[in-house]
Write an enzyme that holds these catalytic residues in place. Structure first.
Site: not given
Length: 773
Positions: A33-34, A225-226, A256, A614
């Site tokens: 996504k980044t 973002d997020e 998340q 992770r």
């Protein structure tokens, strides 16, 4: 076609080239996504959108810097500098600096961190003569923070009978008055806390339509973002700024969303499509980070949640190893297993400590892990501990610097007025505070004009106050012509801070002096970097950068390879080759504090999903059968999350257990034995897992060994009842074989080889062994 587009998969590419209108990118864990957000910004600029018209909001400084660097690689560093990109707090602080006068604040307002706020609230509670046990400063600050993030101002609080009634029922009826005094004191000090950076921005946009119109026109394209982590205050700001053009792109993953305790509202992302009916939706479902086993295992858990967006995360990576599950006797043994496993994996696969991460639900779990890592000589680093800028000696110097920028900063002034000690006691400070409140002035102004104010302070103390004030006024004049490093160096010298530390003559004081030197080094690096980039290198900019820094950012320059230890909340956005998730026990993870409602339990499940995703290659899940809590060893049962993972993705290093029903809240021995005549079932046979454990560790029960009687088995045995060769059970160490005996009577010891912890020498009168063969 632009070369960077060729590096994207089809779903990513479509999200990048979409230009106008509202859009949501639902991005699964490890789906890039980044990269998509970065390339979309670069693509907008290449399509003719002015970089000054783009606003990109992130949640960490690390993410913002990484994105800016990537964009610079596509469009050039010069254009990338023009972007409005950063964390919510840093971007809105920048806006408030420009517009602060409209709200009655100076443009160089101070940003209070949590410690500053707690100290101020503590002072207010003391001044109001309230019970500090009932009104705990940190709890009151948390309540105020939740008010601000929900846009509940002081006026709104006093207009809400429900809020006041709730505080009355909690036996804290003065919360509203504390809130009002806290806000008034911050305003008088020219200070804002972190929550104010959002609340005051909302106030600015709501009260001044011309300001809203100005920033709506400037930010023609907005990216967040997020988005699943935004709170109500952030949500309203973003909606307000995007209202004119509706060119808003949000990126996030509902799976998340783990920050409800900070005010994050998962409904913001779940309802985005309702907010913008003409929204375009893009799904990034291919995971590039983890193996198939890890991705599928995580999917099998998160599928249990009822509140979620529709997506199916998948990967084309290798199947990889099954996820390892380890049961240990105790939390200490859990730590030793993790340390041994890391050591073996390092040796066997030539790995660096940086490849490993240990995740836990609460910070208190790190103790046993740390002990074990130290004994193995494994370097480690804890994230979330006291950061560099929170250390006392550093905060003292920063407080001196803050006063030079903003003399009305009350908390900074109180911190340094008698440090180093100059004979100005707490009683004097209390009198100054009362006078400041009475005259509606800052404490700095009261001291500055101490001779012209009616205040009951003796002449000797007044002289000390005037000497201190004269020094600060001289430093203020110096600060007008010196850069941040030069003035910091002068402050340290004139205030004799190092001299005060050195006179302690302890190893700790040496470390503190080194920290002060490191701060000066850091300021030097900061201004050099800013000057090289043609940016503001002022003391104000440095202090703002420090105030907005996160714990993780503070540690980023430590190059020594180390195993990372952190809570799961702190791991978001990170990835490691090997991940150990420890403490997978009911009431620990999921937390006993977060199982009251379905929404709370679902957030705990999302937290587990974040932890598992992770891992790139290998994941370990560990739990203990017993754990110390409040100084007592209590039984624990495996977490429900272990049961929720499909067994095909798991490898049990110890045999799988079935959750027992355990009541830890009452001692069953207080009850009488059942009346005679009641028919009992036969004692339950030992669990298969214990038999397997005995076999696994080569502890063999001889076929000709006689069974021990029921009476003997229930007794705390020592002396003649334990012999070499006996198979015994210990309530913490499990099953083992007696290999030698020494001593006699109450001093008799047995050396026992246990299947999990190896050899132990135990004094039999305290060991409470049960002979089973």
């Amino acid at each position: 076609m632009n070369t960077y587009l060729n590096t994207l998969n089809e779903a990513q590419k479509q999200a990048v080239i979409q230009k106008d209108g509202p859009m949501i990118i639902i991005a699964g864990a490890g789906s890039g996504k980044t990269r998509v957000l970065t390339y979309r910004i670069a693509h907008l600029m290449q399509q003719g959108v002015d970089s000054f018209n783009i606003l990109s909001l992130t949640f960490t400084n690390k993410a913002a810097k990484e994105m800016k660097a990537r964009i610079a690689g596509v469009v050039g560093a010069s254009e990338a500098k023009n972007l409005w990109m950063g964390t919510f707090h840093s971007v809105f602080a920048r806006i408030l600096r420009s517009e602060a006068d409209k709200l009655g604040f100076p443009s160089n307002f101070t940003i209070y961190d949590t410690q500053d706020s707690v100290r101020l609230i503590t002072s207010i509670i003391k001044e109001m003569n309230l019970d500090k046990e009932r009104y705990k400063a940190k709890q009151i600050l948390g309540r105020i923070s939740s008010f601000k993030n929900s846009l509940i101002t002081v006026r709104a609080y006093f207009n809400s009978s429900d809020l006041q009634e709730a505080d009355l029922h909690a036996s804290r009826p003065k919360v509203g008055e504390i809130y009002k005094e806290y806000v008034d004191r911050c305003f008088k000090s020219g200070a804002m806390d972190f929550d104010d950076l959002l609340l005051r921005t909302n106030e600015l946009l709501a009260r001044f339509p011309e300001v809203l119109a100005k920033y709506q026109s400037r930010f023609k394209y907005i990216m967040v973002d997020e988005y699943q982590d935004t709170n109500h205050s952030q949500y309203i700001i973003v909606r307000s700024l995007a209202d004119k053009f509706e060119n808003i792109c949000v990126v996030g993953d509902d799976s998340q969303s783990i920050y409800s305790f900070r005010g994050a509202n998962i409904q913001n992302i779940l309802n985005f499509q309702k907010d913008y009916p003409n929204v375009k939706t893009f799904k990034l479902e291919q995971n590039y980070r983890s193996t198939k086993n890890i991705v599928n295992a995580a999917n099998s858990v998160i599928a249990r949640n009822k509140t979620k967006l529709d997506k199916e995360v998948w990967t084309s990576n290798d199947d990889g190893d099954s996820i390892n599950v380890m049961r240990t006797i105790s939390d200490g043994e859990e730590g030793r297993f993790v340390a041994q496993s890391i050591w073996e994996n390092q040796m066997n696969h030539q790995l660096s400590p940086d490849d490993f991460c240990i995740l836990y639900r609460t910070n208190s779990q790190s103790r046993a892990i740390e002990d074990a890592l130290r004994k193995k000589g494994i370097n480690y680093k804890i994230y979330g501990g006291i950061s560099f800028y929170q250390r006392k000696e550093i905060k003292d110097i920063l407080s001196y610097l803050r006063i030079l920028i903003n003399p009305n900063d009350e908390e900074a002034f109180k911190r340094i007025i008698n440090y180093p000690a100059r004979g100005i006691g707490a009683t004097t400070i209390d009198k100054l505070t009362i006078a400041a409140n009475h005259y509606k002035k800052s404490i700095f102004e009261i001291v500055k004009y101490i001779d012209k104010i009616d205040i009951s302070i003796n002449s000797g103390t007044k002289n000390k106050l005037q000497n201190f004030m004269n020094m600060m006024l001289r430093l203020q004049i110096e600060s007008q012509t010196k850069n941040a490093f030069e003035i910091a160096e002068i402050v340290v010298k004139q205030a004799q801070l190092i001299k005060d530390l050195e006179k302690e003559g302890t190893p700790e004081s040496v470390s503190k002096v080194e920290n002060v030197q490191e701060l000066l080094n850091g300021i030097k690096d900061f201004i050099t970097d800013k000057i090289e980039q043609g940016e503001d290198a002022s003391l104000t900019t440095f202090l703002e950068d420090v105030a907005l820094a996160t714990d993780f950012d503070a540690n980023k320059d430590d190059d020594k390879p180390s195993v990372s230890l952190m809570t799961i909340h702190q791991s978001k956005g990170l990835e490691y080759m090997y991940v150990y998730i420890v403490g997978l026990e009911e009431n620990l993870f999921p937390s006993a504090m977060s199982m009251n409602t379905r929404s709370e339990l679902e957030e705990e499940r999302r937290l587990f999903y974040v932890a598992l995703t992770r891992a790139e290659k290998v994941a370990y899940l560990t739990y203990a059968q017993t754990r110390y809590r409040w100084g007592k060893l209590v039984d624990a049962e495996p977490s429900r999350f272990l049961e929720e993972i499909d067994d095909q993705y798991l490898h049990y290093l110890t045999p799988k257990t079935i959750n027992p029903i355990i009541n830890n809240f009452i001692d069953k021995s207080i009850f009488d034995d059942a009346p005679k005549g009641i028919r009992f079932q036969k004692p339950i046979q030992r669990k298969k897992m214990d038999r397997d454990l005995v076999k696994k560790k080569e502890i063999v029960i001889p076929k000709n060994m006689k069974k021990v009687s029921q009476t003997t088995a229930k007794t705390n045995l020592f002396d003649e009842n334990v012999v070499v060769g006996n198979i015994v059970e210990h309530n913490r160490f499990g099953t083992g074989e007696v290999i030698s005996l020494e001593g006699s009577g109450p001093n008799k010891k047995a050396e026992i080889k246990f299947g999990t912890v190896g050899k132990k020498k135990l004094l039999l009168q305290f060991a409470k062994l049960r002979v089973i063969g």
